[in-house]
Design an enzyme around this catalytic site. Structure first.
Site, PDB file in Angstrom:
ATOM      1  N   ARG A 156     -83.963  15.532  38.989  1.00  0.00           N
ATOM      2  CA  ARG A 156     -83.233  16.153  37.884  1.00  0.00           C
ATOM      3  C   ARG A 156     -83.567  15.418  36.594  1.00  0.00           C
ATOM      4  O   ARG A 156     -83.573  14.175  36.561  1.00  0.00           O
ATOM      5  CB  ARG A 156     -81.723  16.082  38.135  1.00  0.00           C
ATOM      6  CG  ARG A 156     -81.290  16.988  39.244  1.00  0.00           C
ATOM      7  CD  ARG A 156     -79.771  17.056  39.355  1.00  0.00           C
ATOM      8  NE  ARG A 156     -79.406  17.661  40.622  1.00  0.00           N
ATOM      9  CZ  ARG A 156     -79.421  18.968  40.866  1.00  0.00           C
ATOM     10  NH1 ARG A 156     -79.763  19.816  39.909  1.00  0.00           N
ATOM     11  NH2 ARG A 156     -79.098  19.441  42.055  1.00  0.00           N
ATOM     12  N   ASP A 157     -83.828  16.199  35.525  1.00  0.00           N
ATOM     13  CA  ASP A 157     -84.060  15.593  34.214  1.00  0.00           C
ATOM     14  C   ASP A 157     -82.777  14.904  33.748  1.00  0.00           C
ATOM     15  O   ASP A 157     -81.674  15.428  33.928  1.00  0.00           O
ATOM     16  CB  ASP A 157     -84.498  16.662  33.208  1.00  0.00           C
ATOM     17  CG  ASP A 157     -85.132  16.042  31.968  1.00  0.00           C
ATOM     18  OD1 ASP A 157     -86.352  16.211  31.788  1.00  0.00           O
ATOM     19  OD2 ASP A 157     -84.416  15.377  31.193  1.00  0.00           O
ATOM     20  N   ILE A 158     -82.951  13.722  33.157  1.00  0.00           N
ATOM     21  CA  ILE A 158     -81.794  12.940  32.722  1.00  0.00           C
ATOM     22  C   ILE A 158     -81.082  13.599  31.542  1.00  0.00           C
ATOM     23  O   ILE A 158     -79.894  13.321  31.301  1.00  0.00           O
ATOM     24  CB  ILE A 158     -82.246  11.496  32.380  1.00  0.00           C
ATOM     25  CG1 ILE A 158     -81.102  10.516  32.504  1.00  0.00           C
ATOM     26  CG2 ILE A 158     -82.912  11.424  31.029  1.00  0.00           C
ATOM     27  CD1 ILE A 158     -81.534   9.062  32.463  1.00  0.00           C
ATOM     28  N   ASN A 199     -95.369  20.187  28.657  1.00  0.00           N
ATOM     29  CA  ASN A 199     -95.624  19.712  27.299  1.00  0.00           C
ATOM     30  C   ASN A 199     -96.928  18.912  27.319  1.00  0.00           C
ATOM     31  O   ASN A 199     -97.113  18.049  28.182  1.00  0.00           O
ATOM     32  CB  ASN A 199     -94.473  18.829  26.814  1.00  0.00           C
ATOM     33  CG  ASN A 199     -93.187  19.615  26.631  1.00  0.00           C
ATOM     34  OD1 ASN A 199     -93.225  20.800  26.326  1.00  0.00           O
ATOM     35  ND2 ASN A 199     -92.055  18.963  26.823  1.00  0.00           N
ATOM     36  N   VAL A 218     -93.805  11.490  27.969  1.00  0.00           N
ATOM     37  CA  VAL A 218     -94.234  10.722  29.143  1.00  0.00           C
ATOM     38  C   VAL A 218     -95.628  11.212  29.519  1.00  0.00           C
ATOM     39  O   VAL A 218     -95.809  12.388  29.851  1.00  0.00           O
ATOM     40  CB  VAL A 218     -93.260  10.904  30.328  1.00  0.00           C
ATOM     41  CG1 VAL A 218     -93.759  10.107  31.534  1.00  0.00           C
ATOM     42  CG2 VAL A 218     -91.842  10.471  29.939  1.00  0.00           C
ATOM     43  N   HIS A 226     -96.227  16.165  34.258  1.00  0.00           N
ATOM     44  CA  HIS A 226     -95.019  16.633  34.944  1.00  0.00           C
ATOM     45  C   HIS A 226     -94.701  18.035  34.455  1.00  0.00           C
ATOM     46  O   HIS A 226     -94.913  18.374  33.292  1.00  0.00           O
ATOM     47  CB  HIS A 226     -93.835  15.709  34.665  1.00  0.00           C
ATOM     48  CG  HIS A 226     -93.603  15.473  33.205  1.00  0.00           C
ATOM     49  ND1 HIS A 226     -94.358  14.601  32.482  1.00  0.00           N
ATOM     50  CD2 HIS A 226     -92.723  16.031  32.345  1.00  0.00           C
ATOM     51  CE1 HIS A 226     -93.955  14.613  31.216  1.00  0.00           C
ATOM     52  NE2 HIS A 226     -92.973  15.483  31.099  1.00  0.00           N
TER      53      HIS A 226
HETATM   54  P1  5GP Z   1     -91.745  15.224  28.157  1.00  0.00           P
HETATM   55  O1  5GP Z   1     -90.965  15.006  26.896  1.00  0.00           O
HETATM   56  O2  5GP Z   1     -92.819  14.159  28.324  1.00  0.00           O
HETATM   57  O3  5GP Z   1     -92.288  16.620  28.327  1.00  0.00           O
HETATM   58  O4  5GP Z   1     -90.709  15.086  29.348  1.00  0.00           O
HETATM   59  C1  5GP Z   1     -90.182  13.874  29.756  1.00  0.00           C
HETATM   60  C2  5GP Z   1     -88.841  14.173  30.359  1.00  0.00           C
HETATM   61  O5  5GP Z   1     -88.450  13.077  31.123  1.00  0.00           O
HETATM   62  C3  5GP Z   1     -87.734  14.419  29.311  1.00  0.00           C
HETATM   63  O6  5GP Z   1     -87.184  15.722  29.490  1.00  0.00           O
HETATM   64  C4  5GP Z   1     -86.726  13.316  29.592  1.00  0.00           C
HETATM   65  O7  5GP Z   1     -85.382  13.756  29.459  1.00  0.00           O
HETATM   66  C5  5GP Z   1     -87.058  12.914  31.006  1.00  0.00           C
HETATM   67  N1  5GP Z   1     -86.768  11.510  31.296  1.00  0.00           N
HETATM   68  C6  5GP Z   1     -87.118  10.435  30.558  1.00  0.00           C
HETATM   69  N2  5GP Z   1     -86.719   9.302  31.152  1.00  0.00           N
HETATM   70  C7  5GP Z   1     -86.105   9.685  32.303  1.00  0.00           C
HETATM   71  C8  5GP Z   1     -85.459   8.947  33.346  1.00  0.00           C
HETATM   72  O8  5GP Z   1     -85.377   7.724  33.357  1.00  0.00           O
HETATM   73  N3  5GP Z   1     -84.937   9.671  34.369  1.00  0.00           N
HETATM   74  C9  5GP Z   1     -85.016  11.043  34.405  1.00  0.00           C
HETATM   75  N4  5GP Z   1     -84.459  11.646  35.454  1.00  0.00           N
HETATM   76  N5  5GP Z   1     -85.605  11.756  33.435  1.00  0.00           N
HETATM   77  C10 5GP Z   1     -86.144  11.082  32.388  1.00  0.00           C
END
Ligand code: 5GP
Length: 117
Positions: free
Chosen positions: A31-33, A88, A97, A101
């Protein structure tokens, strides 16, 4: 390329906690945080070799296909089998990140909304 382990590598290694909803030898989902939809899961290849979906598609298309298959399975379990899959790609597209993903979004998403907000 960073030598620091990505947040997802640290989750795979159980160095930091996460709500993991699926795991096999090549893929993990959690699950996204900071959820942006009623269902917001991240579907992640365990390897940190690929920074984004373009690299993954070129380097291991079967693994990309597996990500999509896992996404459908999770949408069947957590949503209504229908979903939006977002990769993304690049900071100007919102990537934070750099370990590829998929954002799996589901649960009565409004028509005509493509962004996460
Ligand atoms: P991006 O912005 O790279 O497309 O997505 C990275 C996602 O990772 C974001 O939606 C963010 O909320 C999620 N995220 C970042 N750190 C963590 C974490 O420690 N745990 C979880 N579950 N999600 C995270």
């Amino acid at each position: 390329m960073s030598t620091e382990p990505s947040i997802f590598e640290r989750i795979v290694a159980r160095e930091i906690p996460a709500d993991i909803v699926f795991e096999n030898d090549r893929v993990i989902a959690l699950r996204d945080i900071a959820p942006k939809a009623p269902v917001h899961l991240l579907v992640v290849p365990k390897t940190a070799q690929y920074a984004n979906v373009t690299e993954l598609a070129a380097g291991d298309p079967a693994l990309l296909a597996e990500i999509v298959g896992v996404a459908q399975q999770l949408a069947d379990q957590h949503s209504d089998g229908q979903y939006r899959l977002v990769f993304n790609t690049g900071p100007q597209a919102g990537q934070t990140v750099f370990h590829v993903h998929a954002h799996l979004l589901g649960g009565a998403l409004p028509e005509g909304s493509l962004g996460l907000q």
